[in-house]
Each structure stands twice: as structure tokens, then as C-alpha cells.
Design an enzyme around this catalytic site. Structure first.
Site, mmCIF file in Angstrom:
data_model
loop_
_atom_site.group_PDB
_atom_site.id
_atom_site.type_symbol
_atom_site.label_atom_id
_atom_site.label_comp_id
_atom_site.label_asym_id
_atom_site.label_seq_id
_atom_site.Cartn_x
_atom_site.Cartn_y
_atom_site.Cartn_z
ATOM 1 N N THR A 171 2.871 2.039 -2.125
ATOM 2 C CA THR A 171 4.175 1.716 -2.692
ATOM 3 C C THR A 171 4.204 2.031 -4.188
ATOM 4 O OG1 THR A 171 3.303 -0.525 -2.787
ATOM 5 C CG2 THR A 171 4.927 -0.075 -1.082
ATOM 6 N N ASP A 172 3.025 2.130 -4.832
ATOM 7 C CA ASP A 172 3.032 2.257 -6.300
ATOM 8 C C ASP A 172 3.702 3.552 -6.766
ATOM 9 O OD1 ASP A 172 0.799 3.844 -5.547
ATOM 10 O OD2 ASP A 172 -0.553 2.985 -7.069
ATOM 11 N N ASP A 180 -4.273 0.823 -9.469
ATOM 12 C CA ASP A 180 -5.687 0.497 -9.676
ATOM 13 C C ASP A 180 -5.983 0.289 -11.160
ATOM 14 O OD1 ASP A 180 -5.534 1.177 -7.043
ATOM 15 O OD2 ASP A 180 -6.643 3.049 -7.233
ATOM 16 N N GLY A 202 -16.321 4.782 -3.510
ATOM 17 C CA GLY A 202 -15.668 5.451 -2.369
ATOM 18 C C GLY A 202 -15.229 4.502 -1.268
ATOM 19 N N ALA A 203 -15.177 3.204 -1.578
ATOM 20 C CA ALA A 203 -14.878 2.209 -0.550
ATOM 21 C C ALA A 203 -13.444 1.719 -0.607
ATOM 22 C CB ALA A 203 -15.834 1.027 -0.704
ATOM 23 N N GLY A 204 -12.645 2.257 -1.536
ATOM 24 C CA GLY A 204 -11.268 1.794 -1.673
ATOM 25 C C GLY A 204 -11.165 0.570 -2.566
ATOM 26 N N GLU A 240 -6.994 10.287 -14.814
ATOM 27 C CA GLU A 240 -7.316 10.578 -13.413
ATOM 28 C C GLU A 240 -6.419 11.695 -12.857
ATOM 29 O OE1 GLU A 240 -8.906 7.485 -11.378
ATOM 30 O OE2 GLU A 240 -8.738 8.407 -9.404
ATOM 31 N N GLU A 269 0.839 -1.209 0.000
ATOM 32 C CA GLU A 269 0.000 0.000 0.000
ATOM 33 C C GLU A 269 0.867 1.250 0.000
ATOM 34 O OE1 GLU A 269 -3.192 -0.201 -1.167
ATOM 35 O OE2 GLU A 269 -3.568 -1.555 0.515
ATOM 36 N N SER A 318 -13.476 3.990 -9.680
ATOM 37 C CA SER A 318 -13.136 4.941 -10.748
ATOM 38 C C SER A 318 -12.204 4.314 -11.777
ATOM 39 C CB SER A 318 -12.570 6.249 -10.177
ATOM 40 O OG SER A 318 -11.517 5.988 -9.304
HETATM 41 C C1 GLA Z 1 -5.187 4.625 -4.106
HETATM 42 C C2 GLA Z 1 -4.418 5.040 -5.355
HETATM 43 C C3 GLA Z 1 -3.383 3.984 -5.735
HETATM 44 C C4 GLA Z 1 -2.503 3.600 -4.541
HETATM 45 C C5 GLA Z 1 -3.372 3.302 -3.320
HETATM 46 C C6 GLA Z 1 -2.556 3.075 -2.078
HETATM 47 O O1 GLA Z 1 -5.957 3.491 -4.394
HETATM 48 O O2 GLA Z 1 -5.309 5.213 -6.431
HETATM 49 O O3 GLA Z 1 -2.609 4.430 -6.802
HETATM 50 O O4 GLA Z 1 -1.580 4.616 -4.270
HETATM 51 O O5 GLA Z 1 -4.296 4.346 -3.055
HETATM 52 O O6 GLA Z 1 -1.823 1.915 -2.180
#
Ligand code: GLA
Length: 379
Positions: free
Chosen positions: A36-37, A171, A121-123, A159, A34, A127
Site C-alpha cells: 500500500t505504501d 521500511d 532477505g527475510a522481509g 535504495e 502490504e 537494508s
Molecule cells: C518491501 C518494500 C516496501 C513495501 C513492502 C510491501 O518491503 O521495501 O516499500 O512496498 O515491500 O508492503
């Protein structure tokens, strides 16, 4: 009714004919890796069986007409005259058209209906699912080759530069390139992917806390800036390049907060690579331990968890059959993810939901997930 049937029937009602194509692109859950991208590091997400679907047919006049069944809203725009109008979901569609054209793709217009079951909006990257479903729609009518990493980069560009959210690549990449039955270890520096199976007899369970993030873009951007400052301090291009040994030896000159932010990213990268190795070995216990450690690091060092997420993770970890659990996605609210013994998944879901409801006084949603394939043409 399946979403495929839903969009197909709605298209028929809306346009008076059967659609020429149906495309879909999935949301995702990140197992580990998380924040890290955008540090050029590793992530380990899987595409889920919750997706955005579009039924469509070509238009000859260079226009795009899309109706969202979930929001009961329509948008219309001309590919030759794209304008940002703060239209919410429609800007993701327009942004992808903009990014594709900027990259030199010759686009043909289309009309269609869109519906999805990725909680917003839930992670879970609703989108990115809209972006990649849109890219697939343009690809199928315009006839250019489908290149998942290239499409992911253009979704991210839409985005970042059209919508204005400074996200990383994870994502879009997993929504573009996901593989059924597998998670993907993604090297976010070069977008190389390695598909890794879930350990035998385990399932991934998404635990939605029923909390939603508010205005967290600023917190996200602040974390990015702290990570970039830390990389500069070490004199390296990105935190991906800083080993734990180097960190331990040289972090002393960083301020305390930046030091903890860097420690999360550097340790999380190592955990993510180790998690993929555990999965290759079929080692559910090892993977679960890494997920638990990831949560602690996000909670204490990166400070992106929240009270509801911490309660949910504790509820999951207390339950027999749970190998490990952590918050997932950007943070602050939304979902946790747990790795669970398959034979105990139903009991796990019921017990964790009841325990969370009692402790947090919120009604959660629980999804036992299957890893699905990335953006595809279904019809
Ligand atoms: C969101 C961002 C991703 C990533 C995560 C955290 O989902 O869109 O690019 O940075 O948070 O890991």
C-alpha cells in the site's frame, strides 16, 4: 554478548581506541498494510528489537571506512568521489552518503564497524536498517538536525536510485521513526504517523519460513505498474484515492488481473485503518481477523504469497492463543507475522515451529518481538 558490546569491542581492536559514538537502526515487521505504501496508502509496521549497529569516530579527511563484522568485509570511499561499484551491502552506505549530499547536507567522514542481527532477505528490512544506521552515523559526526521523515526519504532515494530497488517508503520510515512499545500507522502520502499500542496481553511473533526470495524485483515492479495502471483507469492520482464503493461500481472495465491487484490495495488500505482503530480499542480479536483477511487478499488477489508462507500462516492460525496471522513484507518468501496471547507465546512458538517443520520439511526461526525505537544514538 550484546551487539553494542560486540561493535564497541571490535572497534577497539580495529582502531586501537574506544568509539566516539554508537548508533543503531532497527529492522521492522509490518502488522498490516502490504504493498500500500507506493499507492500513497496506509501501513502499520513496528520497529523490532533486531537492528544494525555502528560504532564509529570522525575522520578529518573526507573518507568513510566501514568494516562489516558479519561479512568480514571492509569498504573505503571518498565523500568527494562516490562511485557505484556493485559492492553489495557497502552500496547502501555509499548510497545514503550520495543522497544526503544531493540534498545539500555537508558531510564529515567517519570510520567504524558495523554488525546486525536483522535476518537478511527475510522481509524484515535489513537494508533499511543499514541505510538508517548510516544516516544516523553521518548525522552524529556532521551535526545536522535529525529529521526522521527526511532521513527516511533519503534512505529510500538511496535504495531507489543508487542501489536500484524501486521500494516504497515504509521500511525506511519505520526504521527512522519507530517507537518503543508501539506500532506506527503511517500515512504514506504525507508521512504523518500515529503511534498505536499493541492490544493488552498480546505479543507479535515473527515466523521465518527459512525460504528466501530470489530475483523478485521484477515481480515487485510488475505489481507497482499494475497498481499505477489501475489508478489511471479510475482517473485518480493513486489507488489510495479509490474508495471500495467506487471500485465496486466502476471496476468492470479493468482486465481481471489488474482488477484483483486493485482490489487488494483498496481493501488493504481500509483494513489497515481499521486495524489501527482496533489497536486503539485494545481489540486483539478484531486486529487478528483483519490480519487473517489481509493474508487471503495477498494470496489470492495480489498473488505475492508462496507455498511455505501459506503453510506457516495455516500452522499459526490453527494454534490456540493465535488471534491472527499473515505473511509480511514484500512477499514470495521470508516471514509471516502472528498476533498471540502473551501468556501462550512460548507454547505457540514451539508448537508452530514443530508443525511447520513437519509439513514444510524446513526448520523455521521464531522470534517473539518487542517494538523498539527508531534510529538512535546509543553512545
Ligand atoms: C518491501 C518494500 C516496501 C513495501 C513492502 C510491501 O518491503 O521495501 O516499500 O512496498 O515491500 O508492503
Amino acid at each position: 554478548m550484546s551487539l553494542q558490546t560486540h561493535v564497541t569491542q571490535a572497534f577497539q581492536i580495529h582502531f586501537g581506541a574506544a568509539p566516539a559514538f554508537v548508533v543503531r537502526a532497527p529492522g521492522r515487521v509490518n502488522l498490516i498494510g502490504e504493498h500500500t505504501d507506493y499507492n500513497d496508502g496506509f501501513v502499520l509496521p513496528m520497529a523490532i528489537d533486531h537492528a544494525v549497529w555502528i560504532a564509529l569516530r570522525l575522520r578529518q579527511d573526507g573518507q568513510v571506512h566501514v568494516h562489516s563484522l558479519d561479512l568480514d568485509r571492509s569498504t573505503t570511499f571518498d565523500l568527494a568521489a562516490l562511485r557505484y561499484q556493485d559492492e553489495g551491502w557497502a552500496e547502501y552506505v555509499k548510497g545514503v552518503a550520495w543522497a544526503l549530499q544531493e540534498a545539500g547536507y555537508a558531510l564529515i567522514g567517519w570510520e567504524g564497524v558495523l554488525a546486525g542481527d536483522v535476518p537478511r532477505g527475510a522481509g524484515l528490512s535489513s537494508s533499511a536498517a543499514v541505510e538508517l544506521a548510516t544516516a544516523r552515523a553521518f548525522q552524529v559526526v556532521s551535526g545536522f538536525p535529525w529529521d526522521p521523515p527526511a532521513m527516511a526519504r533519503l534512505g529510500q532515494k538511496a535504495e531507489n536510485q543508487w542501489v536500484g530497488m524501486n521500494c516504497g517508503i515504509m521500511d525506511q520510515m519505520i526504521s527512522a521513526a519507530g517507537e518503543a512499545g508501539h506500532a506506527l500507522l503511517i500515512d504514506c502520502r504525507n508521512l504523518e504517523t500515529t503511534s498505536v499500542p499493541l492490544p493488552p496481553d498480546t505479543v507479535v511473533v515473527i515466523l521465518d519460513t527459512a525460504t528466501r526470495r530470489g530475483l523478485v524485483d521484477s515481480a515487485y515492479n510488475e505489481r507497482r505498474a499494475q497498481c499505477e495502471a489501475a489508478a489511471r483507469y479510475f482517473g485518480l492520482p493513486a489507488l489510495r484515492d479509490v474508495s471500495m464503493e467506487r471500485f465496486v461500481a466502476d471496476a468492470g472495465g479493468l482486465d481481471e488481473v489488474t482488477m484483483r491487484r486493485a482490489r487488494h490495495v483498496i481493501s488493504e488500505n481500509a483494513r489497515t485503518v481499521a486495524a489501527a482503530e482496533a489497536m486503539q480499542r485494545g481489540d486483539a480479536v478484531g486486529l487478528g481477523r483483519l490480519m487473517d483477511a489481509s493474508h487471503v487478499s495477498m494470496r489470492d488477489d495480489f498473488e505475492i504469497s508462496g507455498p511455505a508462507l501459506n503453510i506457516m500462516v495455516a500452522c499459526a492460525q490453527e494454534e490456540p492463543g493465535c488471534f491472527g496471522a499473515r505473511m509480511t513484507g514484500g512477499g514470495f518468501a521470508g516471514c509471516a507475522v502472528a498476533l498471540v496471547q502473551a501468556s501462550m507465546a512460548e507454547e505457540f512458538a514451539a508448537n508452530v515451529a514443530a508443525r511447520y517443520q513437519a509439513r514444510a520439511d524446513l526448520t523455521p526461526a521464531v522470534y517473539v518481538c518487542e517494538a523498539s525505537e527508531g534510529a538512535s544514538i546509543v553512545l
